[in-house]
Write an enzyme that holds these catalytic residues in place. Structure first.
Site, PDB file in Angstrom:
ATOM      1  N   SER A 150       0.829  -1.213   0.000  1.00 55.50           N
ATOM      2  CA  SER A 150       0.000   0.000   0.000  1.00 55.50           C
ATOM      3  C   SER A 150       0.862   1.262   0.000  1.00 55.50           C
ATOM      4  O   SER A 150       2.008   1.247   0.446  1.00 55.50           O
ATOM      5  CB  SER A 150      -0.909   0.024   1.228  1.00 55.50           C
ATOM      6  OG  SER A 150      -1.768  -1.095   1.249  1.00 55.50           O
TER       7      SER A 150
HETATM    8  N1  SAH Z   1      -1.053  -4.831   4.028  1.00 56.94           N
HETATM    9  C1  SAH Z   1      -0.388  -5.119   2.773  1.00 56.94           C
HETATM   10  C2  SAH Z   1      -1.220  -4.668   1.592  1.00 56.94           C
HETATM   11  C3  SAH Z   1      -1.354  -5.759   0.616  1.00 56.94           C
HETATM   12  S1  SAH Z   1      -2.552  -5.527  -0.679  1.00 56.94           S
HETATM   13  C4  SAH Z   1       1.012  -4.522   2.742  1.00 56.94           C
HETATM   14  O1  SAH Z   1       1.337  -3.711   3.615  1.00 56.94           O
HETATM   15  O2  SAH Z   1       1.794  -4.889   1.877  1.00 56.94           O
HETATM   16  C5  SAH Z   1      -3.934  -6.487  -0.068  1.00 56.94           C
HETATM   17  C6  SAH Z   1      -3.691  -7.941   0.225  1.00 56.94           C
HETATM   18  O3  SAH Z   1      -4.947  -8.536   0.554  1.00 56.94           O
HETATM   19  C7  SAH Z   1      -3.139  -8.767  -0.942  1.00 56.94           C
HETATM   20  O4  SAH Z   1      -1.935  -9.376  -0.540  1.00 56.94           O
HETATM   21  C8  SAH Z   1      -4.229  -9.791  -1.229  1.00 56.94           C
HETATM   22  O5  SAH Z   1      -3.750 -11.053  -1.652  1.00 56.94           O
HETATM   23  C9  SAH Z   1      -4.936  -9.885   0.124  1.00 56.94           C
HETATM   24  N2  SAH Z   1      -6.306 -10.415   0.083  1.00 56.94           N
HETATM   25  C10 SAH Z   1      -7.249 -10.246  -0.874  1.00 56.94           C
HETATM   26  N3  SAH Z   1      -8.394 -10.888  -0.542  1.00 56.94           N
HETATM   27  C11 SAH Z   1      -8.169 -11.477   0.666  1.00 56.94           C
HETATM   28  C12 SAH Z   1      -8.965 -12.292   1.538  1.00 56.94           C
HETATM   29  N4  SAH Z   1     -10.218 -12.628   1.230  1.00 56.94           N
HETATM   30  N5  SAH Z   1      -8.413 -12.715   2.701  1.00 56.94           N
HETATM   31  C13 SAH Z   1      -7.130 -12.385   3.034  1.00 56.94           C
HETATM   32  N6  SAH Z   1      -6.319 -11.621   2.252  1.00 56.94           N
HETATM   33  C14 SAH Z   1      -6.838 -11.174   1.066  1.00 56.94           C
END
Ligand code: SAH
Length: 216
Positions: free
Chosen positions: A65
Site C-alpha cells: 500500500s
Molecule cells: N497490508 C499489505 C497490503 C497488501 S494488498 C502490505 O502492507 O503490503 C492487499 C492484500 O490482501 C493482498 O496481498 C491480497 O492477496 C490480500 N487479500 C485479498 N483478498 C483477501 C482475503 N479474502 N483474505 C485475506 N487476504 C486477502
C-alpha cells in the site's frame, strides 16, 4: 543484503515529513513509519521507489500500500500498546510491522499462498514476529482467536463482512475500505452487543478483497 543505511534512514525521514504535511499527526504512527525499513519489503532492484509515497507491485498481482494510506488507516485505528489486532491482507507484511512498532499483538491473514509463504519466512529475518501469520480467507476473520480490539482490512471490500464486525470487542474499531472501483474508508465502532457506529473518512483505491476463490 538486508541493509538499512544512513541513506535509507534519510529517505525515510523525508517520506515521514511528506506524510505529516499531508495531514497525519499521530506521533506514534509517524515514529513507526520512520522505523520500519520499507525498502526491505520490495525487490532490491526497486530501491529508488521504496521511499516514494506510492503503492508498488509485490508480485501475485498485489501491491504494497501507499505509505500515506498505511499511515491514514493506522491513525484511524488509534492503537494502544498491547492491543490485539487482526489484519486482513498481509501482503508484503509492511503494514503488519507498522502495527507491531506501535506495540500491537498482530494476527494477520493472507489468501495468496505464494505471498503468505514469502512474508512468513521474511518477517523474522528482519526481527518482526507477528502473533500469527495465517493462510486463509479474511472475510471470515479468525473466529477462534476473536475478539479483537481493532481490525484492519487492507484490500477493497465490496461490502462489510458481518463476521469481522462481530469479532470486535465492545468499543473496538474496524477500519475498512468499502466499494468496488474506488473505496470509502469506513471506521466501524462497536458500541454494544449488536450496535455499531459508522464513520466515513474519504476515498481511496485498493486492490480487491477477493471472495471464496481457490487459494493459489
Ligand atoms: N497490508 C499489505 C497490503 C497488501 S494488498 C502490505 O502492507 O503490503 C492487499 C492484500 O490482501 C493482498 O496481498 C491480497 O492477496 C490480500 N487479500 C485479498 N483478498 C483477501 C482475503 N479474502 N483474505 C485475506 N487476504 C486477502
Amino acid at each position: 543484503m538486508l541493509q538499512d543505511t544512513y541513506r535509507h534512514k534519510g529517505l525515510r525521514k523525508q517520506l515521514v515529513n511528506l506524510i505529516r504535511s499531508k495531514g497525519i499527526h499521530d506521533s506514534g504512527v509517524l515514529r513507526a513509519m520512520e522505523t520500519v525499513p520499507r525498502h526491505l519489503f520490495m525487490d532490491s532492484s526497486f530501491l529508488e521507489f521504496a521511499y516514494e509515497d506510492k503503492p508498488f507491485p509485490i508480485g501475485s498481482g498485489q501491491t504494497i500500500s501507499q505509505p500515506y494510506t498505511v499511515a491514514f488507516q493506522t491513525e484511524l485505528l488509534e492503537i494502544k500498546k498491547g492491543e490485539k489486532v487482526l489484519e486482513v491482507g498481509t501482503g508484503s507484511g509492511y503494514q503488519t510491522c507498522v502495527l507491531m512498532e506501535l506495540g500491537a499483538r498482530v494476527y494477520t491473514v493472507e489468501r495468496q499462498k505464494s505471498l503468505y509463504m514469502r512474508t512468513k519466512l521474511f518477517l523474522p529475518t528482519i526481527g518482526y514476529n507477528p502473533k500469527m501469520l495465517i493462510y486463509g480467507d479474511g472475510y471470515k476473520g479468525l473466529p477462534v482467536q476473536a475478539p479483537f480490539d481493532k481490525i484492519i482490512v487492507t484490500a477493497g471490500a465490496p461490502f462489510i463482512p458481518p463476521e469481522l464486525k462481530h469479532q470486535l470487542k465492545p468499543g473496538g474499531f474496524l477500519v475498512i475500505p468499502v466499494g468496488s472501483d474506488n473505496q470509502v474508508m469506513k471506521r466501524i465502532i462497536r458500541t454494544g452487543d449488536s450496535t455499531f457506529g459508522e464513520e466515513n473518512h474519504g476515498t481511496f483505491r485498493f486492490v480487491p478483497l477477493v471472495e471464496d476463490k481457490a487459494f493459489e
